[in-house]
Design a protein around this motif. Structure first.
Motif, PDB file in Angstrom:
ATOM      1  N   GLN A 276      -4.402  12.260  14.560  1.00  0.00           N
ATOM      2  CA  GLN A 276      -4.730  12.910  13.004  1.00  0.00           C
ATOM      3  C   GLN A 276      -3.634  13.362  12.516  1.00  0.00           C
ATOM      4  OE1 GLN A 276      -8.636  14.453  12.385  1.00  0.00           O
ATOM      5  NE2 GLN A 276      -8.443  15.238  10.620  1.00  0.00           N
ATOM      6  N   PHE A 277      -3.402  13.295  11.119  1.00  0.00           N
ATOM      7  CA  PHE A 277      -2.196  13.724  10.636  1.00  0.00           C
ATOM      8  C   PHE A 277      -2.623  14.626   9.279  1.00  0.00           C
ATOM      9  CE2 PHE A 277      -0.490   9.939  12.446  1.00  0.00           C
ATOM     10  CZ  PHE A 277       0.615  10.614  13.429  1.00  0.00           C
TER      11      PHE A 277
ATOM     12  N   LYS B 166       7.945   1.710   5.641  1.00  0.00           N
ATOM     13  CA  LYS B 166       8.782   2.100   4.887  1.00  0.00           C
ATOM     14  C   LYS B 166       8.824   3.571   4.198  1.00  0.00           C
ATOM     15  CE  LYS B 166      10.271  -2.786   3.507  1.00  0.00           C
ATOM     16  NZ  LYS B 166      10.282  -3.407   2.274  1.00  0.00           N
ATOM     17  N   LYS B 167       9.913   4.388   4.585  1.00  0.00           N
ATOM     18  CA  LYS B 167       9.899   5.650   4.177  1.00  0.00           C
ATOM     19  C   LYS B 167       8.731   6.361   4.635  1.00  0.00           C
ATOM     20  CE  LYS B 167      12.493   4.548  -0.057  1.00  0.00           C
ATOM     21  NZ  LYS B 167      12.727   4.842  -1.663  1.00  0.00           N
ATOM     22  N   MET B 168       8.246   6.190   5.915  1.00  0.00           N
ATOM     23  CA  MET B 168       6.962   6.857   6.457  1.00  0.00           C
ATOM     24  C   MET B 168       7.409   8.415   6.735  1.00  0.00           C
ATOM     25  SD  MET B 168       4.887   4.413   5.983  1.00  0.00           S
ATOM     26  CE  MET B 168       3.668   5.285   6.765  1.00  0.00           C
ATOM     27  N   GLN B 169       6.538   9.125   6.396  1.00  0.00           N
ATOM     28  CA  GLN B 169       6.644  10.569   6.626  1.00  0.00           C
ATOM     29  C   GLN B 169       5.115  11.002   7.186  1.00  0.00           C
ATOM     30  OE1 GLN B 169       8.130  12.711   3.376  1.00  0.00           O
ATOM     31  NE2 GLN B 169      10.300  12.089   3.920  1.00  0.00           N
ATOM     32  N   LEU B 170       4.928  11.663   8.625  1.00  0.00           N
ATOM     33  CA  LEU B 170       3.902  11.850   9.135  1.00  0.00           C
ATOM     34  C   LEU B 170       4.095  13.597   9.563  1.00  0.00           C
ATOM     35  CD1 LEU B 170       3.287   8.678  11.199  1.00  0.00           C
ATOM     36  CD2 LEU B 170       2.421   9.189   9.112  1.00  0.00           C
ATOM     37  N   GLU B 171       3.023  14.281   9.425  1.00  0.00           N
ATOM     38  CA  GLU B 171       3.318  15.669   9.982  1.00  0.00           C
ATOM     39  C   GLU B 171       1.817  16.076  10.279  1.00  0.00           C
ATOM     40  OE1 GLU B 171       4.567  20.099   8.386  1.00  0.00           O
ATOM     41  OE2 GLU B 171       5.198  18.347   7.112  1.00  0.00           O
ATOM     42  N   ASN B 172       1.887  16.966  11.611  1.00  0.00           N
ATOM     43  CA  ASN B 172       0.466  17.499  12.119  1.00  0.00           C
ATOM     44  C   ASN B 172       0.954  18.531  12.893  1.00  0.00           C
ATOM     45  OD1 ASN B 172       1.420  16.292  14.584  1.00  0.00           O
ATOM     46  ND2 ASN B 172      -0.459  14.733  14.696  1.00  0.00           N
TER      47      ASN B 172
ATOM     48  N   LEU C 248       0.924  -1.119   0.120  1.00  0.00           N
ATOM     49  CA  LEU C 248      -0.124  -0.093   0.061  1.00  0.00           C
ATOM     50  C   LEU C 248       0.710   1.061   0.005  1.00  0.00           C
ATOM     51  CD1 LEU C 248      -2.833   1.494   0.294  1.00  0.00           C
ATOM     52  CD2 LEU C 248      -2.496   1.293   2.696  1.00  0.00           C
ATOM     53  N   THR C 249       0.664   1.949  -0.960  1.00  0.00           N
ATOM     54  CA  THR C 249       1.507   3.312  -1.052  1.00  0.00           C
ATOM     55  C   THR C 249       0.576   4.465  -0.602  1.00  0.00           C
ATOM     56  OG1 THR C 249       2.810   2.816  -3.104  1.00  0.00           O
ATOM     57  CG2 THR C 249       2.390   4.908  -2.698  1.00  0.00           C
ATOM     58  N   LEU C 250       1.053   5.005   0.650  1.00  0.00           N
ATOM     59  CA  LEU C 250       0.090   6.018   1.227  1.00  0.00           C
ATOM     60  C   LEU C 250       0.835   7.430   0.988  1.00  0.00           C
ATOM     61  CD1 LEU C 250      -1.608   6.224   3.657  1.00  0.00           C
ATOM     62  CD2 LEU C 250       0.145   6.353   5.156  1.00  0.00           C
ATOM     63  N   ASP C 251      -0.420   8.262   0.340  1.00  0.00           N
ATOM     64  CA  ASP C 251      -0.099   9.741   0.074  1.00  0.00           C
ATOM     65  C   ASP C 251      -1.452  10.463   0.443  1.00  0.00           C
ATOM     66  OD1 ASP C 251       0.852  12.213  -0.680  1.00  0.00           O
ATOM     67  OD2 ASP C 251       1.161  11.644  -2.785  1.00  0.00           O
ATOM     68  N   SER C 252      -1.557  10.869   1.769  1.00  0.00           N
ATOM     69  CA  SER C 252      -2.608  11.446   2.185  1.00  0.00           C
ATOM     70  C   SER C 252      -2.478  13.020   2.944  1.00  0.00           C
ATOM     71  CB  SER C 252      -3.473  10.608   3.317  1.00  0.00           C
ATOM     72  OG  SER C 252      -4.643  11.174   3.712  1.00  0.00           O
ATOM     73  N   GLN C 253      -3.468  13.916   2.572  1.00  0.00           N
ATOM     74  CA  GLN C 253      -3.372  15.055   3.300  1.00  0.00           C
ATOM     75  C   GLN C 253      -4.220  15.104   4.783  1.00  0.00           C
ATOM     76  OE1 GLN C 253      -4.746  17.915   0.300  1.00  0.00           O
ATOM     77  NE2 GLN C 253      -2.510  18.055  -0.523  1.00  0.00           N
ATOM     78  N   HIS C 254      -5.117  14.176   4.647  1.00  0.00           N
ATOM     79  CA  HIS C 254      -5.970  14.108   6.096  1.00  0.00           C
ATOM     80  C   HIS C 254      -6.104  12.572   6.369  1.00  0.00           C
ATOM     81  CE1 HIS C 254      -6.722  18.189   5.697  1.00  0.00           C
ATOM     82  NE2 HIS C 254      -6.993  18.130   4.572  1.00  0.00           N
ATOM     83  N   LEU C 255      -5.393  12.395   7.316  1.00  0.00           N
ATOM     84  CA  LEU C 255      -5.283  10.678   7.683  1.00  0.00           C
ATOM     85  C   LEU C 255      -5.305  10.446   9.141  1.00  0.00           C
ATOM     86  CD1 LEU C 255      -4.748   7.565   6.883  1.00  0.00           C
ATOM     87  CD2 LEU C 255      -2.357   8.099   7.717  1.00  0.00           C
ATOM     88  N   ALA C 256      -6.470   9.884   9.782  1.00  0.00           N
ATOM     89  CA  ALA C 256      -6.871   9.530  11.000  1.00  0.00           C
ATOM     90  C   ALA C 256      -6.475   8.128  11.387  1.00  0.00           C
ATOM     91  CB  ALA C 256      -8.266   9.967  11.225  1.00  0.00           C
ATOM     92  N   LEU C 257      -5.545   8.112  12.454  1.00  0.00           N
ATOM     93  CA  LEU C 257      -5.225   6.796  13.075  1.00  0.00           C
ATOM     94  C   LEU C 257      -5.828   6.224  14.199  1.00  0.00           C
ATOM     95  CD1 LEU C 257      -1.447   6.351  11.817  1.00  0.00           C
ATOM     96  CD2 LEU C 257      -3.442   5.441  10.747  1.00  0.00           C
ATOM     97  N   GLN C 258      -6.161   5.059  14.200  1.00  0.00           N
ATOM     98  CA  GLN C 258      -6.748   4.647  15.615  1.00  0.00           C
ATOM     99  C   GLN C 258      -5.940   3.166  15.743  1.00  0.00           C
ATOM    100  OE1 GLN C 258     -10.590   4.484  16.645  1.00  0.00           O
ATOM    101  NE2 GLN C 258     -10.616   2.919  18.078  1.00  0.00           N
ATOM    102  N   ILE C 259      -5.138   3.376  16.776  1.00  0.00           N
ATOM    103  CA  ILE C 259      -4.087   2.064  16.865  1.00  0.00           C
ATOM    104  C   ILE C 259      -4.242   1.853  18.369  1.00  0.00           C
ATOM    105  CG2 ILE C 259      -1.661   1.013  16.985  1.00  0.00           C
ATOM    106  CD1 ILE C 259      -1.245   2.872  14.628  1.00  0.00           C
ATOM    107  N   ASN C 260      -4.747   0.800  19.050  1.00  0.00           N
ATOM    108  CA  ASN C 260      -5.302   0.362  20.308  1.00  0.00           C
ATOM    109  C   ASN C 260      -4.265  -0.325  20.832  1.00  0.00           C
ATOM    110  OD1 ASN C 260      -8.116   1.728  20.443  1.00  0.00           O
ATOM    111  ND2 ASN C 260      -8.816  -0.029  19.389  1.00  0.00           N
ATOM    112  N   ASN C 261      -3.898  -0.115  22.225  1.00  0.00           N
ATOM    113  CA  ASN C 261      -2.821  -0.784  22.930  1.00  0.00           C
ATOM    114  C   ASN C 261      -1.503  -0.767  22.405  1.00  0.00           C
ATOM    115  OD1 ASN C 261      -4.929  -2.019  24.762  1.00  0.00           O
ATOM    116  ND2 ASN C 261      -5.509  -3.465  23.167  1.00  0.00           N
ATOM    117  N   PHE C 262      -1.166   0.465  21.755  1.00  0.00           N
ATOM    118  CA  PHE C 262       0.131   0.834  21.210  1.00  0.00           C
ATOM    119  C   PHE C 262       0.852   1.978  21.737  1.00  0.00           C
ATOM    120  CE2 PHE C 262       3.283   1.862  17.929  1.00  0.00           C
ATOM    121  CZ  PHE C 262       4.358   0.905  18.411  1.00  0.00           C
TER     122      PHE C 262
END
Length: 263
Positions: free
Chosen positions: A22-23, A44-50, A1-15
């Protein structure tokens, strides 16, 4: 999966400490595959910004069977991060005292070029026994406001904050160190100031403060009045009048609260 998003919300429980993040910008490559009986998920090559941070990272997570521990390898770099919010991005398995201390100790300030490294079972962080895993955090902090002991019960006094703090926050396994290159309280300048906790996983963790303050002794005395150093010495505070320049050396050991409130 190639990710390229301007508005991404993540829900990762127990981590992470904050399961919902939200990014504004997110990009990278996510892969998952099954290797024999285990699932391997990698980023890989993950980039996140908020508003809180701008970071890049690589990670591999091995999901093992019910009788085996999972295994995480993570290397994350922060180009910038808001120090008061950094606790939200730390693993949930970390000591509650560590996260509460970091959440409340820094009320302002920014991280420049910070690093987090994790290798091992994510449920065992921060790895009280080094042979079990690797956990390290390195956060260069600039222009921060710091409360030396933010977990002190209110009935035992309070530590006023330092401003214009520049220094380094490091965590190595269960050891927390804050080394301040420079800071001030009003016209009092701090030098060679350190605040450290040798073992945040201890039943009664101890905060050790060392440092040197230079400036007006009346302001130094005013700083110490609400702290545990002088709070129970009312007559001394009322009757002692001081003035003039001075150098004050601190070497304190303070028991931390053992029941940090939930963040």
């Amino acid at each position: 999966l190639t990710l390229d998003s301007q508005h991404l919300a993540l829900q990762i429980n127990n981590f992470l400490s904050d399961p919902k993040i939200q990014f504004d910008q997110a990009s990278g490559i996510l892969e998952w595959k099954k290797n024999k009986t285990n699932w391997e998920i990698s980023g890989k090559k993950m980039q996140l910004e908020n508003i809180d941070l701008a970071s890049n990272f690589s990670a591999t997570y091995l999901l093992k069977g019910p009788k085996e521990a999972d295994f995480l390898t993570l290397d994350m770099n922060f180009a910038r991060a808001a120090m008061p919010q950094i606790h939200r991005y730390l693993p949930i398995a970390m000591d509650a005292e560590t996260k509460a201390f970091l959440a409340k100790a820094f009320t302002t300030g920014e991280v420049k070029n910070g690093v987090i490294h994790i290798k091992g079972d994510p449920t065992e962080i921060p790895y009280a026994k080094p042979q079990v895993g690797e956990f390290s955090v390195n956060l260069p902090v600039v222009n921060a406001t710091l409360i030396p002991d933010p977990l002190l019960p209110i009935n035992e006094g309070k530590w006023p904050s330092f401003s214009a703090v520049n220094g380094q926050v490091t965590i190595q396994q269960t050891k927390l160190d804050i080394a301040i290159e420079q800071a001030k309280y009003n016209a009092v300048n701090l030098q060679q100031f350190t605040a450290s906790i040798a073992n945040m996983s201890a039943a009664k963790p101890i905060l050790q403060i060392k440092g040197e303050a230079q400036g007006d002794i009346a302001q130094m005395f005013a700083y110490l009045q609400p702290t545990p150093v002088l709070i129970n010495h009312d007559q001394l505070s009322k009757n002692l009048k001081v003035s003039g320049p001075a150098v004050l050396k601190l070497d304190l050991q303070i028991p931390l609260a053992t029941s940090a409130e939930t963040l």
